[in-house]
Design a protein around this motif. Structure first.
Motif, PDB file in Angstrom:
ATOM      1  N   GLY A 139       0.738  -1.135   0.169  1.00 19.33           N
ATOM      2  CA  GLY A 139      -0.128   0.074   0.246  1.00 19.33           C
ATOM      3  C   GLY A 139       0.923   1.490  -0.001  1.00 19.33           C
ATOM      4  N   ARG A 140       0.196   2.353  -0.036  1.00 17.72           N
ATOM      5  CA  ARG A 140       0.792   3.694  -0.034  1.00 17.72           C
ATOM      6  C   ARG A 140      -0.136   4.693   0.447  1.00 17.72           C
ATOM      7  N   GLY A 141       0.483   5.561   1.529  1.00 16.45           N
ATOM      8  CA  GLY A 141      -0.218   6.845   2.199  1.00 16.45           C
ATOM      9  C   GLY A 141       0.091   7.902   1.443  1.00 16.45           C
ATOM     10  N   PRO A 142      -0.891   8.459   0.795  1.00 15.06           N
ATOM     11  CA  PRO A 142      -0.653   9.515  -0.303  1.00 15.06           C
ATOM     12  C   PRO A 142      -0.409  10.944   0.740  1.00 15.06           C
ATOM     13  N   SER A 143       0.584  11.426   0.751  1.00 16.44           N
ATOM     14  CA  SER A 143       1.027  12.695   1.464  1.00 16.44           C
ATOM     15  C   SER A 143       1.859  13.703   0.729  1.00 16.44           C
ATOM     16  N   SER A 144       2.123  13.276  -0.557  1.00 14.24           N
ATOM     17  CA  SER A 144       3.019  14.381  -1.280  1.00 14.24           C
ATOM     18  C   SER A 144       2.399  14.174  -2.669  1.00 14.24           C
ATOM     19  N   GLU A 145       2.883  15.213  -3.677  1.00 11.07           N
ATOM     20  CA  GLU A 145       2.510  15.144  -5.083  1.00 11.07           C
ATOM     21  C   GLU A 145       3.311  14.192  -5.760  1.00 11.07           C
ATOM     22  N   SER A 146       4.556  13.879  -5.395  1.00 12.03           N
ATOM     23  CA  SER A 146       5.586  13.078  -5.975  1.00 12.03           C
ATOM     24  C   SER A 146       5.902  12.273  -5.083  1.00 12.03           C
ATOM     25  N   LEU A 147       6.143  10.915  -5.644  1.00  8.06           N
ATOM     26  CA  LEU A 147       7.087   9.929  -4.465  1.00  8.06           C
ATOM     27  C   LEU A 147       8.689  10.268  -4.711  1.00  8.06           C
ATOM     28  N   HIS A 148       9.200   9.720  -3.484  1.00  4.49           N
ATOM     29  CA  HIS A 148      10.644   9.868  -3.411  1.00  4.49           C
ATOM     30  C   HIS A 148      11.175   8.521  -3.397  1.00  4.49           C
ATOM     31  N   LEU A 149      12.321   8.232  -3.735  1.00  5.52           N
ATOM     32  CA  LEU A 149      12.865   6.870  -3.984  1.00  5.52           C
ATOM     33  C   LEU A 149      12.491   5.832  -2.852  1.00  5.52           C
ATOM     34  N   GLY A 150      12.529   6.378  -1.626  1.00  8.07           N
ATOM     35  CA  GLY A 150      12.172   5.496  -0.606  1.00  8.07           C
ATOM     36  C   GLY A 150      10.847   4.973  -0.833  1.00  8.07           C
ATOM     37  N   HIS A 151       9.852   5.629  -1.007  1.00  3.85           N
ATOM     38  CA  HIS A 151       8.301   5.518  -1.391  1.00  3.85           C
ATOM     39  C   HIS A 151       8.437   4.186  -2.537  1.00  3.85           C
ATOM     40  N   LEU A 152       9.367   4.517  -3.396  1.00  2.04           N
ATOM     41  CA  LEU A 152       9.251   3.665  -4.742  1.00  2.04           C
ATOM     42  C   LEU A 152       9.665   2.293  -4.612  1.00  2.04           C
ATOM     43  N   ILE A 153      10.688   2.092  -3.593  1.00  2.00           N
ATOM     44  CA  ILE A 153      11.431   0.815  -3.363  1.00  2.00           C
ATOM     45  C   ILE A 153      10.274  -0.228  -3.234  1.00  2.00           C
ATOM     46  N   PRO A 154       9.561  -0.121  -2.124  1.00  2.00           N
ATOM     47  CA  PRO A 154       8.481  -1.292  -2.064  1.00  2.00           C
ATOM     48  C   PRO A 154       7.757  -1.818  -3.552  1.00  2.00           C
ATOM     49  N   PHE A 155       7.608  -0.793  -4.185  1.00  2.00           N
ATOM     50  CA  PHE A 155       6.952  -1.110  -5.148  1.00  2.00           C
ATOM     51  C   PHE A 155       7.687  -1.798  -6.470  1.00  2.00           C
ATOM     52  N   MET A 156       9.044  -1.235  -6.518  1.00  2.00           N
ATOM     53  CA  MET A 156       9.949  -1.934  -7.303  1.00  2.00           C
ATOM     54  C   MET A 156      10.050  -3.422  -6.954  1.00  2.00           C
ATOM     55  N   PHE A 157      10.161  -3.677  -5.698  1.00  2.00           N
ATOM     56  CA  PHE A 157      10.293  -5.075  -5.184  1.00  2.00           C
ATOM     57  C   PHE A 157       9.139  -5.999  -5.211  1.00  2.00           C
ATOM     58  N   THR A 158       7.995  -5.326  -5.347  1.00  2.00           N
ATOM     59  CA  THR A 158       6.669  -5.788  -5.513  1.00  2.00           C
ATOM     60  C   THR A 158       6.527  -6.376  -6.831  1.00  2.00           C
TER      61      THR A 158
END
Length: 446
Positions: A139-158
């Protein structure tokens, strides 16, 4: 240890209660079971209160779903996190088994120890080896307009897990959470959620195997039914102790953990799984999300569901080397997907290094790689194992300087961001609608 004893007691209670076969005592059975579970929760709460909360060790670091911090800007001790949470470290034998079962090399995040801990991953692999199916949930909790790399990592792995195991995926957008904790207006949270979905789709997920849903738009029917069933089995005391909620907090904070729990039960998605209520679930997430699913795993057997399994990551550190992880609240601590090439270069050059103060000392002693943020980022994003090992040896032994490592990091991160930006530009509103449509996924296991 105490949590395991309590869990065992709950199982014994379930067995004892189920052995009573008197119809007129049915109501009393449930009353007894509820009362015993309430007492067990109070026992855990009492034990937690007896722990020395102000001890120096406890103050060294805080890792919760809401706060990740380390005293004096130090490093997170992940061994202590594992010990406190009660999860297990992923060892080489488990990684080898993943490679054998999937017939492909493990993802760089797995083989380099970025995803480092788990709960029941071995049981998921046992089931997969038997030919049984499972699904992924993140999942993702939307708190900013753009993701940073730390946000992206779980999705890259998933994405890697989805492709390697050929399984379906549900992604929860917790737009309600950010209204509760960040005081965002619902319309702003929903808008940010939809923008974040575009970044998620840009990771390359398969629309025939992936369902993305917003809590505001989707929670109801079986999801809400499961929320009620879980909520009936978790006391307010347990919620307050687990999540640090106080009597001054909004009541919505007490109810939210249940919302995040129930997507790990396949019965929450009858349209996706067509009545397969017992499908096991594997959750890729950062280690700070573990408390949500400890609660979920405690409740699952009492609902006759399988406990969700977890595979958990470390945090991508802040570029400035403080506060434990990259943070959306400090734009200079993070690399964002919408950063320009100049932004990336500037931020990489400002990152904390483990290089020595003088060229002479650097040649003599080499860099301290444990403290070097640019090298750590290369270990996450530089896919070439041979090149990473070369940099590790040359930089660690003083034959390479910090400026060279930062230059290579800038190149790598610019490539990652630019590749993602191009993929995101191709995501249309119609594609977002397609991923978020409630539907059956007929080819989900193909």
């Amino acid at each position: 240890m105490m949590e395991k004893m309590v869990e065992r007691t709950r199982r014994l209670v379930d067995e004892l209660i189920s052995s009573i076969d008197t119809p007129r005592e049915e109501t009393r059975k449930h009353e007894i079971k509820h009362e015993i579970n309430r007492l067990l929760d109070e026992m855990l709460l009492s034990l937690e209160k007896r722990e020395p909360e102000s001890s120096e060790e406890e103050e060294e670091q805080v890792v919760t779903p809401f706060v990740v911090s380390v005293k004096d800007g130090g490093k997170i001790d992940y061994d202590k996190v594992i010990e406190k949470f009660g999860c297990k470290r992923i060892d080489e034998s488990l990684i080898d088994r993943v490679e054998r079962l999937t017939c492909r090399k493990a993802h760089v995040f797995l083989r380099r120890g970025f995803f480092f801990a788990h709960r029941d991953l071995d049981e998921i692999l046992d089931a997969y080896e038997r030919g049984d199916k499972f699904y992924l949930y993140t999942g993702r909790g939307p708190s900013s307009e753009s993701l940073h790399l730390g946000h992206l990592i779980p999705f890259m792995f998933t994405k890697y897990l989805q492709e390697a195991f050929k399984v379906p995926l549900v992604i929860q957008i917790t737009d309600d959470e950010k209204c509760i904790w960040k005081s965002l207006k619902p319309e702003d949270s929903k808008r940010l959620g939809r923008e974040n979905v575009k970044d998620i789709i840009a990771c390359g997920f398969d629309v025939t195997k992936t369902f993305i849903f917003s809590n505001f738009a989707t929670v109801g029917d079986k999801i809400y039914e499961n929320m009620v069933e879980v909520g009936k089995r978790v006391t307010v005391n347990k919620m307050m102790a687990t999540y640090g909620i106080t009597g001054e907090d909004p009541a919505a904070k007490i109810s939210f953990p249940v919302v995040q729990a129930v997507p790990s039960f396949s019965s929450s998605f009858p349209d996706l799984f067509l009545g397969n209520d017992k499908l096991p679930c594997l959750i890729p997430c950062a280690i700070d999300q573990d408390p949500y699913f400890r609660m979920t795993r405690d409740v699952a057997p009492r609902l006759s569901y399988k406990k969700p399994a977890l595979i958990e990551s470390k945090f991508l550190p802040a570029l400035r080397g403080k506060n434990g992880k990259m943070s959306a609240s400090d734009a200079n601590s993070a690399i964002y997907i919408n950063d320009s090439a100049e932004d990336i270069k500037r931020k990489a050059n400002s990152a904390v290094t483990g290089g020595r103060d003088s060229l002479e000392d650097q040649k003599k002693y080499g860099a301290n790689l444990e403290e070097d943020i640019p090298f750590q980022y290369l270990s996450f994003f530089l896919e070439d194992d041979a090149e990473l090992e070369h940099i590790k040896k040359e930089y660690g032994e003083g034959r390479m300087q910090s400026g060279e490592v930062k230059k290579r990091l800038t190149q790598v991160l610019t490539e990652v961001v630019e590749r993602h930006r191009k993929a995101r530009a191709a995501v249309t509103e119609e594609m977002v609608d397609a991923f978020m449509a409630v539907r059956h996924l007929p080819s989900k296991f193909e």
